[in-house]
Design a protein around this motif. Structure first.
Motif, PDB file in Angstrom:
ATOM      1  N   LEU A 155       2.693  23.492  20.936  1.00  0.00           N
ATOM      2  CA  LEU A 155       1.519  23.123  21.651  1.00  0.00           C
ATOM      3  C   LEU A 155       2.143  21.983  22.573  1.00  0.00           C
ATOM      4  O   LEU A 155       1.945  21.545  23.960  1.00  0.00           O
ATOM      5  CB  LEU A 155       0.263  22.738  21.071  1.00  0.00           C
ATOM      6  CG  LEU A 155      -0.662  23.745  20.615  1.00  0.00           C
ATOM      7  CD1 LEU A 155      -1.801  23.185  19.723  1.00  0.00           C
ATOM      8  CD2 LEU A 155      -1.357  24.503  21.844  1.00  0.00           C
ATOM      9  N   LEU A 180       4.123  22.966  25.557  1.00  0.00           N
ATOM     10  CA  LEU A 180       3.696  23.672  26.690  1.00  0.00           C
ATOM     11  C   LEU A 180       3.187  22.773  28.068  1.00  0.00           C
ATOM     12  O   LEU A 180       3.168  21.584  27.795  1.00  0.00           O
ATOM     13  CB  LEU A 180       2.353  24.164  26.448  1.00  0.00           C
ATOM     14  CG  LEU A 180       2.253  25.281  25.217  1.00  0.00           C
ATOM     15  CD1 LEU A 180       0.920  25.624  24.900  1.00  0.00           C
ATOM     16  CD2 LEU A 180       3.127  26.443  25.889  1.00  0.00           C
ATOM     17  N   ARG A 190       1.850  20.841  30.514  1.00  0.00           N
ATOM     18  CA  ARG A 190       0.552  20.266  30.829  1.00  0.00           C
ATOM     19  C   ARG A 190      -0.374  20.210  32.132  1.00  0.00           C
ATOM     20  O   ARG A 190      -1.343  20.198  32.201  1.00  0.00           O
ATOM     21  CB  ARG A 190       0.783  18.660  30.442  1.00  0.00           C
ATOM     22  CG  ARG A 190       1.004  18.357  28.912  1.00  0.00           C
ATOM     23  CD  ARG A 190      -0.049  18.864  28.097  1.00  0.00           C
ATOM     24  NE  ARG A 190      -1.113  18.149  28.260  1.00  0.00           N
ATOM     25  CZ  ARG A 190      -2.332  18.382  27.528  1.00  0.00           C
ATOM     26  NH1 ARG A 190      -2.070  19.472  26.574  1.00  0.00           N
ATOM     27  NH2 ARG A 190      -3.356  17.863  27.653  1.00  0.00           N
ATOM     28  N   VAL A 203      -2.624  23.070  32.233  1.00  0.00           N
ATOM     29  CA  VAL A 203      -3.945  22.989  31.300  1.00  0.00           C
ATOM     30  C   VAL A 203      -4.870  21.917  32.236  1.00  0.00           C
ATOM     31  O   VAL A 203      -5.863  22.233  32.408  1.00  0.00           O
ATOM     32  CB  VAL A 203      -3.637  22.289  29.847  1.00  0.00           C
ATOM     33  CG1 VAL A 203      -4.704  22.192  29.026  1.00  0.00           C
ATOM     34  CG2 VAL A 203      -2.790  23.365  29.287  1.00  0.00           C
ATOM     35  N   PHE A 238      -7.453  26.258  26.068  1.00  0.00           N
ATOM     36  CA  PHE A 238      -6.623  26.536  24.826  1.00  0.00           C
ATOM     37  C   PHE A 238      -6.701  28.200  24.843  1.00  0.00           C
ATOM     38  O   PHE A 238      -5.542  28.598  24.396  1.00  0.00           O
ATOM     39  CB  PHE A 238      -7.328  25.965  23.588  1.00  0.00           C
ATOM     40  CG  PHE A 238      -6.638  26.335  22.461  1.00  0.00           C
ATOM     41  CD1 PHE A 238      -5.284  25.789  22.056  1.00  0.00           C
ATOM     42  CD2 PHE A 238      -7.357  26.983  21.553  1.00  0.00           C
ATOM     43  CE1 PHE A 238      -4.608  26.236  20.772  1.00  0.00           C
ATOM     44  CE2 PHE A 238      -6.618  27.526  20.237  1.00  0.00           C
ATOM     45  CZ  PHE A 238      -5.446  27.055  20.146  1.00  0.00           C
ATOM     46  N   GLU A 290      -3.403  28.323  26.690  1.00  0.00           N
ATOM     47  CA  GLU A 290      -2.397  27.809  25.622  1.00  0.00           C
ATOM     48  C   GLU A 290      -2.091  28.945  24.637  1.00  0.00           C
ATOM     49  O   GLU A 290      -0.844  29.027  24.446  1.00  0.00           O
ATOM     50  CB  GLU A 290      -2.676  26.573  24.977  1.00  0.00           C
ATOM     51  CG  GLU A 290      -2.745  25.335  26.215  1.00  0.00           C
ATOM     52  CD  GLU A 290      -3.388  24.031  25.425  1.00  0.00           C
ATOM     53  OE1 GLU A 290      -2.515  23.101  25.513  1.00  0.00           O
ATOM     54  OE2 GLU A 290      -4.366  24.223  25.076  1.00  0.00           O
TER      55      GLU A 290
END
Length: 294
Positions: A179, A182, A184, A187, A201, A205
């Protein structure tokens, strides 16, 4: 081209002694184990090994303790592994970007760092019927005491709980690192567009974490199939044969009680075959090669 081949040949000659040692330490014992699985041979007797063909393999499926150990190992595989992945994923998601994140992360990793012998002794004390803290708190809440290690169902449940406690931190650590790695910006863009944190998520994600989830699943499946130390320290396969894991039963047959090298070798070959078959099946079903780009 000629110089490149010479370099490769020199490199091969340099690692050849190490390859010979590795093959000697791995392939010879494996080959001898397969060879002995076709013989009836006990270290407790002076008799020479007797060739019995596939008799040892047939006996596995007639052996009630062996089938019980297979049943318990599959139960552990079906219950503990999914629980560990779900809990590890949930903890990784909830712990990210929270206050005191580093402290909580360090505390959560403690079960994974505790040696299995120490963990087994500690949990055996926790499960104690008369003086164990678990039964003490149950009695305070008005519930009857539970014979955690004395009944078939609760002993199995107890081993599963220990495995979940011990290996959920491993799943959490891998997925938490995934996590954190990943991108950002993707997101954050979804959050600007109005998506909730859970939706980002779930739809962004989690698909990106899928390769890590598959790798963790395969690692935990292999570990669950050969669980031994917790069973040895906490229940020693009891009560009866209810918590005999397959690896523990191999130990009992070959070393602890039976000294039956031939039968234990056959059990070991079947375990190795089951692990290889299941892992290859998972790789095909999960399409791990395409997912990881192999």
């Amino acid at each position: 081209m000629k110089r490149g081949r010479q370099r490769k040949f020199v490199g091969f000659l340099m690692i050849l002694p190490l390859l010979v040692v590795l093959l000697g330490l791995t392939m010879y014992p494996f080959g001898y184990m397969v060879y002995m699985s076709f013989f009836r041979y006990s270290l407790a007797s002076w008799e020479k090994p007797q060739f019995v063909g596939l008799s040892n393999y047939r006996d596995v499926f007639r052996d009630r303790t062996a089938t019980s150990s297979i049943d318990f190992t599959l139960l552990l595989l079906a219950v503990a592994v999914p629980l560990e992945i779900l809990l590890g994923l949930a903890i990784a998601f909830l712990l990210r970007d929270t206050f005191g994140e580093q402290v909580f992360r360090s505390v959560l990793l403690i079960p994974m760092m505790v040696p299995a012998v120490v963990a087994g002794i500690a949990w055996k004390m926790l499960y104690n019927f008369e003086f164990g803290p678990i039964n003490y708190f149950l009695s305070l809440l008005g519930f009857p005491k539970v014979s955690w290690l004395g009944t078939w169902a609760f002993a199995r449940l107890g081993v599963i709980l220990i495995d979940v406690w011990q290996w959920t931190p491993f799943v959490f650590l891998v997925l938490y690192a995934g996590l954190q790695s990943l991108p950002r910006d993707i997101v954050e863009a979804s959050l600007v567009d109005g998506a909730s944190g859970f939706a980002a998520f779930r739809y962004i994600e989690l698909p990106l974490l899928r390769p890590l989830l598959f790798v963790v699943l395969i690692i935990r499946v292999i570990d669950a199939l050969k669980i031994f130390d917790i069973v040895y320290m906490v229940t020693f396969g009891g009560p009866g044969s209810s918590t005999h894991s397959y690896s523990f039963y191999i130990y009992k047959v070959g070393i602890s009680f039976g000294w039956d090298v031939g039968y234990a070798s056959a059990l070991s070959v079947l375990l190795l075959g089951a692990v290889m078959l299941l892992v290859n099946l998972l790789i095909r079903v999960l399409r791990l090669k395409e997912t990881l780009g192999f």
